[in-house]
Design a protein around this motif. Structure first.
Motif, short mmCIF file in Angstrom:
data_model
loop_
_atom_site.label_atom_id
_atom_site.label_comp_id
_atom_site.label_asym_id
_atom_site.label_seq_id
_atom_site.Cartn_x
_atom_site.Cartn_y
_atom_site.Cartn_z
N ARG A 118 0.85 -1.12 -0.34
CA ARG A 118 -0.04 0.03 -0.07
C ARG A 118 0.97 1.09 -0.10
N ILE A 119 0.59 2.03 -0.77
CA ILE A 119 1.25 3.48 -0.93
C ILE A 119 0.38 4.53 -1.02
N ASP A 120 0.42 5.52 0.12
CA ASP A 120 -0.30 6.53 -0.04
C ASP A 120 -0.12 7.73 -0.59
N GLY A 121 1.13 7.83 -0.60
CA GLY A 121 1.84 9.07 -1.47
C GLY A 121 1.50 10.22 -0.65
N ARG A 122 2.33 11.36 -1.02
CA ARG A 122 2.43 12.71 -0.41
C ARG A 122 2.45 13.92 -1.53
N GLU A 123 1.22 14.56 -1.53
CA GLU A 123 1.31 15.79 -2.41
C GLU A 123 2.05 16.82 -2.00
N ASN A 124 2.50 17.47 -3.00
CA ASN A 124 3.22 18.71 -2.82
C ASN A 124 2.41 19.61 -1.94
N PRO A 125 2.73 20.41 -0.68
CA PRO A 125 1.92 20.95 -0.02
C PRO A 125 1.69 22.49 -0.57
N ALA A 126 2.34 22.67 -1.82
CA ALA A 126 1.97 24.11 -2.15
C ALA A 126 0.75 23.87 -3.23
N CYS A 127 0.41 22.84 -3.65
CA CYS A 127 -0.92 22.32 -4.52
C CYS A 127 -2.05 22.27 -3.86
N ARG A 128 -3.22 23.09 -4.42
CA ARG A 128 -4.43 23.10 -3.92
C ARG A 128 -5.29 22.35 -4.98
N CYS A 129 -4.80 21.50 -5.85
CA CYS A 129 -5.80 20.72 -6.59
C CYS A 129 -6.94 20.16 -6.00
N GLY A 130 -6.54 19.52 -4.71
CA GLY A 130 -7.70 18.89 -3.98
C GLY A 130 -8.87 19.96 -3.68
N THR A 187 -11.08 28.52 -6.64
CA THR A 187 -10.67 28.42 -8.08
C THR A 187 -9.15 28.35 -8.24
N PRO A 188 -8.59 27.82 -9.31
CA PRO A 188 -7.06 27.92 -9.35
C PRO A 188 -6.46 29.09 -9.34
N ARG A 189 -7.14 30.16 -9.42
CA ARG A 189 -6.44 31.50 -9.39
C ARG A 189 -6.14 31.58 -7.88
N ALA A 190 -6.77 31.08 -6.87
CA ALA A 190 -6.60 31.11 -5.52
C ALA A 190 -5.41 30.28 -4.88
N CYS A 191 -4.99 29.73 -5.86
CA CYS A 191 -3.88 28.59 -5.40
C CYS A 191 -2.50 29.73 -5.68
N PRO A 192 -1.86 29.86 -4.35
CA PRO A 192 -0.54 30.79 -4.57
C PRO A 192 0.45 30.18 -5.50
N ALA A 193 0.44 28.76 -5.92
CA ALA A 193 1.45 28.36 -7.05
C ALA A 193 0.83 28.65 -8.31
N PHE A 194 -0.32 28.98 -8.46
CA PHE A 194 -0.87 29.08 -9.95
C PHE A 194 -0.19 30.17 -10.63
N GLY A 195 0.32 29.67 -11.70
CA GLY A 195 0.99 30.65 -12.71
C GLY A 195 2.39 31.18 -12.52
N THR A 196 2.87 30.62 -11.10
CA THR A 196 4.24 31.26 -10.67
C THR A 196 4.99 30.01 -10.68
N ALA A 197 4.75 29.23 -9.51
CA ALA A 197 5.72 27.98 -9.47
C ALA A 197 4.92 26.79 -10.24
N CYS A 198 3.65 26.94 -10.53
CA CYS A 198 3.11 25.83 -11.17
C CYS A 198 2.53 26.48 -12.46
#
Length: 380
Positions: free
Chosen positions: A298-310, A318-329
């Motif tokens: 069983r592998i649960d995995g770890r998401e990048n804490p900067a990601c707000r996909c969930g 909205t994607p725009r509300a994610c601090p990484a959107f359009g910059t780091a991502c």
């Protein structure tokens, strides 16, 4: 009648008038399908919506809802078990806990992009010295093809082909997301397989929705029907894609999947575990189940804490509300699956959203909606 000219799914011009002129209460509409999200942007339809009509993204991109742990499983098969991974292209750059399949390929793993499970089965037949694993990701639309590939492998007597399954079914997701929306814009491709019964049953639970196709005509019509009926106050369901979706769906495809696969609990990115919302091969076909064949832990995995996909997949932001959107991502350097996938909400906002102050692409990338006089439709 809508605008005095048409039935509930009537001529497109009256549908556009009904949508642009909507003066009812605020309505929150969840685009379950990632292709709908992209087409609503690409066709310019978001630009004709009145301010009280709010569109939010939902869990309708199969690559996006597939959890990080699945990518990590695929990486273990590729790097530790020496398997050849066959996959749809979108999955190659989706980040796992440490790296993506593209990163594994750079380290010497064999990762091949295919267009169907049958391509992967044919590759396995032509390369008996390789252990080939197809990454079976998708909703009810793609599960029949995976079953057909396993059936072909059985007929061909292959011992070097298997599936790593991340197939999901939508009814549980509708139940999980019902509190996040006033009505669903249901996905046409899924219900071409499943039919409309689940949508009709949800009406009895107070859940409203319209089932839409993918052209400008079909999307504008479905939205117009949705907001018009929403203002009337009673729960409802309307099939605005009757040329493809029948009440009975595709019974032969459903029978095939039911014969070869069984429901199981499944984890959805951002939502968590939904009981009975996954599909796995039944016991007679367990030899084609990669988890069993290669004894994967069983592998649960770890998401990048900067990601707000969930949160995006739940309609919580909205994607725009994610601090990484359009910059780091960005599409070139994605942090999360929603920026990688061709059906991802972040990808759509990045490509098409500048004029709505929700993205970065130039206005020239947007195609305005064009509504001709002769492409009306009717619902059954």
């Amino acid at each position: 009648m809508m605008g005095g000219h048409a039935t509930a799914c009537g001529a497109r011009r009256s549908a556009r008038e009904a949508l642009e002129g909507y003066d009812g209460p605020h309505v929150r509409i969840m685009e379950v399908c990632g292709t709908h999200t992209h087409e609503l942007f690409r066709q310019g339809i978001r630009h004709i919506l009145p301010p009280q009509v709010e569109l939010v993204s939902g869990p309708g991109c199969p690559v996006c809802v597939t959890p990080v742990g699945f990518v990590d499983e695929a990486l273990m098969l590729a790097l530790d078990r020496g398997c050849t991974i066959c996959t749809f292209g979108d999955l190659v750059r989706v980040p796992g806990t440490e790296l993506s399949l593209a990163g594994a390929r750079a380290q010497g793993a064999t990762v091949r992009v295919v267009y169907s499970p049958q391509d992967a089965e044919a590759y396995a037949a032509a390369h008996p010295d390789e252990q080939v694993v197809f990454l079976s990701v998708g909703f009810e639309t793609t599960a029949p093809s995976s079953c057909l590939a396993v059936r072909a492998a059985t007929d061909d007597g292959l011992t070097n082909f298997s599936l790593l399954t991340a197939n999901r079914t939508m009814p549980g997701a509708y139940e999980a997301m019902r509190g996040s929306t006033d009505l669903f814009l249901y996905p046409g491709h899924v219900h071409a397989i499943t039919g409309t019964k689940v949508c009709e049953d949800l009406v009895a639970e107070g859940v409203s929705g319209v089932l839409a196709g993918f052209t400008a005509t079909e999307l504008v019509t479905a939205l117009a029907v949705g907001v018009t009926k929403f203002a009337q106050g009673a729960p409802f369901f309307v099939n605005c894609y009757p040329r493809v979706v029948r009440p009975e769906g595709a019974p032969a495809a459903r029978r095939l999947v039911a014969r070869m696969m069984e429901p199981c609990d499944a984890t959805w990115r951002g939502i968590g575990t939904i009981a009975g919302s996954g599909l796995r091969l039944r016991e007679p076909y367990a030899g084609y189940d990669a988890r069993a064949r290669y004894d994967l832990p069983r592998i649960d995995g770890r998401e990048n804490p900067a990601c707000r996909c969930g949160a995006v997949l739940q309609g919580a932001c909205t994607p725009r509300a994610c601090p990484a959107f359009g910059t780091a991502c960005t599409p070139e350097h994605p942090v999360g699956a929603c920026m990688v996938s061709s059906e991802g909400a972040c990808s759509a906002f990045y490509l098409y959203g500048a004029d709505l102050d929700v993205g970065l692409a130039p206005a020239a990338s947007r195609r305005p909606v064009t509504l001709g006089p002769t492409e009306g439709g009717r619902h059954s």
